[in-house]
Design a protein around this motif. Structure first.
Motif, PDB file in Angstrom:
ATOM      1  N   TYR A  29      10.034  -5.025   6.985  1.00 13.96           N
ATOM      2  CA  TYR A  29      10.209  -3.965   5.988  1.00 13.96           C
ATOM      3  C   TYR A  29      11.387  -3.052   6.296  1.00 13.96           C
ATOM      4  O   TYR A  29      11.607  -2.678   7.440  1.00 13.96           O
ATOM      5  N   LYS A  68      -3.671  -5.356   0.443  1.00 17.56           N
ATOM      6  CA  LYS A  68      -3.181  -4.736  -0.795  1.00 17.56           C
ATOM      7  C   LYS A  68      -3.378  -5.643  -1.988  1.00 17.56           C
ATOM      8  O   LYS A  68      -3.081  -6.835  -1.911  1.00 17.56           O
ATOM      9  N   VAL A  96       1.500   3.068   1.871  1.00 17.38           N
ATOM     10  CA  VAL A  96       0.713   4.050   2.621  1.00 17.38           C
ATOM     11  C   VAL A  96       1.244   4.172   4.049  1.00 17.38           C
ATOM     12  O   VAL A  96       1.895   3.260   4.565  1.00 17.38           O
ATOM     13  N   ASP A 151       3.981   2.925   9.395  1.00 19.15           N
ATOM     14  CA  ASP A 151       5.165   3.783   9.330  1.00 19.15           C
ATOM     15  C   ASP A 151       5.931   3.653   8.029  1.00 19.15           C
ATOM     16  O   ASP A 151       5.740   2.719   7.244  1.00 19.15           O
TER      17      ASP A 151
HETATM   18  N1  HPA Z   1       2.889   0.986   4.674  1.00 16.71           N
HETATM   19  C1  HPA Z   1       3.530   0.769   5.843  1.00 16.71           C
HETATM   20  N2  HPA Z   1       3.982  -0.424   6.213  1.00 16.71           N
HETATM   21  C2  HPA Z   1       3.784  -1.445   5.363  1.00 16.71           C
HETATM   22  C3  HPA Z   1       3.128  -1.279   4.131  1.00 16.71           C
HETATM   23  C4  HPA Z   1       2.658   0.009   3.775  1.00 16.71           C
HETATM   24  O1  HPA Z   1       2.060   0.250   2.694  1.00 16.71           O
HETATM   25  N3  HPA Z   1       3.078  -2.495   3.538  1.00 16.71           N
HETATM   26  C5  HPA Z   1       3.696  -3.348   4.398  1.00 16.71           C
HETATM   27  N4  HPA Z   1       4.129  -2.739   5.491  1.00 16.71           N
END
Ligand code: HPA
Ligand code: MG
Length: 222
Positions: A106, A167, A189, A195
């Motif tokens: 991410y 999710k 979230v 994080d």
């Molecule tokens: N929050 C934090 N990290 C993540 C999320 C999230 O909602 N989804 C995937 N990695």
């Protein structure tokens, strides 16, 4: 009751607004950065205790817990602790070995294409072992599928997955996660080690980040 019924997750509906921040205690420096307390820490803890019970019931006398860093660290610590406590209070003691793997996929709140496995690549100690992968959050399941494939190349005896959060996204991964804490709507979230660009891991509750928070801690892709 059959197992599938007993192991249903707590389902948080799309219109769940969370609790107002002022009802809880949280680090003051985040007060503009989160909109609501989505899942309070105490609720998380009790749910993790319940998941520990399922794990105790399903595994034999030893497991290797493979903690997916960094987001999974709190879930892992609490889960393993509950497994130990439950073991002391019953006559079934589950020997646990904890190992860590680090993944990153991410940037900001968006999933990037590539899964990077950072840290221990040689998982040959998993051969013949009962493995529990402990991950904070599973959405499309792309990351988890890649990780499962990687883990299976080391020929463990069995592999199960614990996900604190799953999710509800389009193409949601069904049946990948054996132990689910909470099924949540498709919101980004933070907290309880989850994080946003490395911020909010020090928040105990799971919270929804505010617009201000997203701006304040944004990073540029390069
Ligand atoms: N929050 C934090 N990290 C993540 C999320 C999230 O909602 N989804 C995937 N990695
Ligand atoms: Mg992250």
């Amino acid at each position: 009751m059959d197992d599938a019924v007993i192991k249903k997750p707590i389902v948080i509906p799309d219109d769940w607004p969370g609790y107002s921040l002022e009802l809880f205690s949280y680090p003051e420096h985040y007060h503009e950065d989160i909109d609501s307390v989505y899942i309070p820490h105490g609720v998380i803890m009790n749910r993790v205790e319940r998941l520990a019970r399922y794990v105790m019931d399903d595994f034999g006398d030893s497991i290797v817990v493979l903690c997916v860093l960094k987001g999974g660290y709190k879930f892992c610590v609490d889960l393993v602790e509950f497994i130990k406590v439950l073991g002391r209070n019953s006559n079934k003691y589950l020997e646990t070995r904890v190992e860590f793997i680090r993944l990153k996929s991410y940037l900001n709140d968006q999933s990037t294409e590539e899964l990077q496995i950072i840290g221990s690549r040689d998982l040959s100690f998993l051969r013949g072992k009962s493995v529990l992968i402990v991950e904070a959050i599973v959405d499309t399941g792309k990351t988890m599928k890649a990780l499962l494939k990687h883990v299976e190349t080391f020929e463990p005896k069995m592999v199960k997955v614990a996900g604190l959060l799953v999710k509800r996204v389009p193409n949601m991964a069904e049946d990948l996660t054996d132990y689910v804490g909470f099924e949540i709507p498709n919101h980004f979230v933070v907290g309880y080690a989850l994080d946003y660009n490395e911020y909010f891991r020090d928040l105990n509750h799971i919270c929804v980040i505010s617009k201000i928070g997203k701006m304040k801690y944004k990073e540029q892709s390069n």
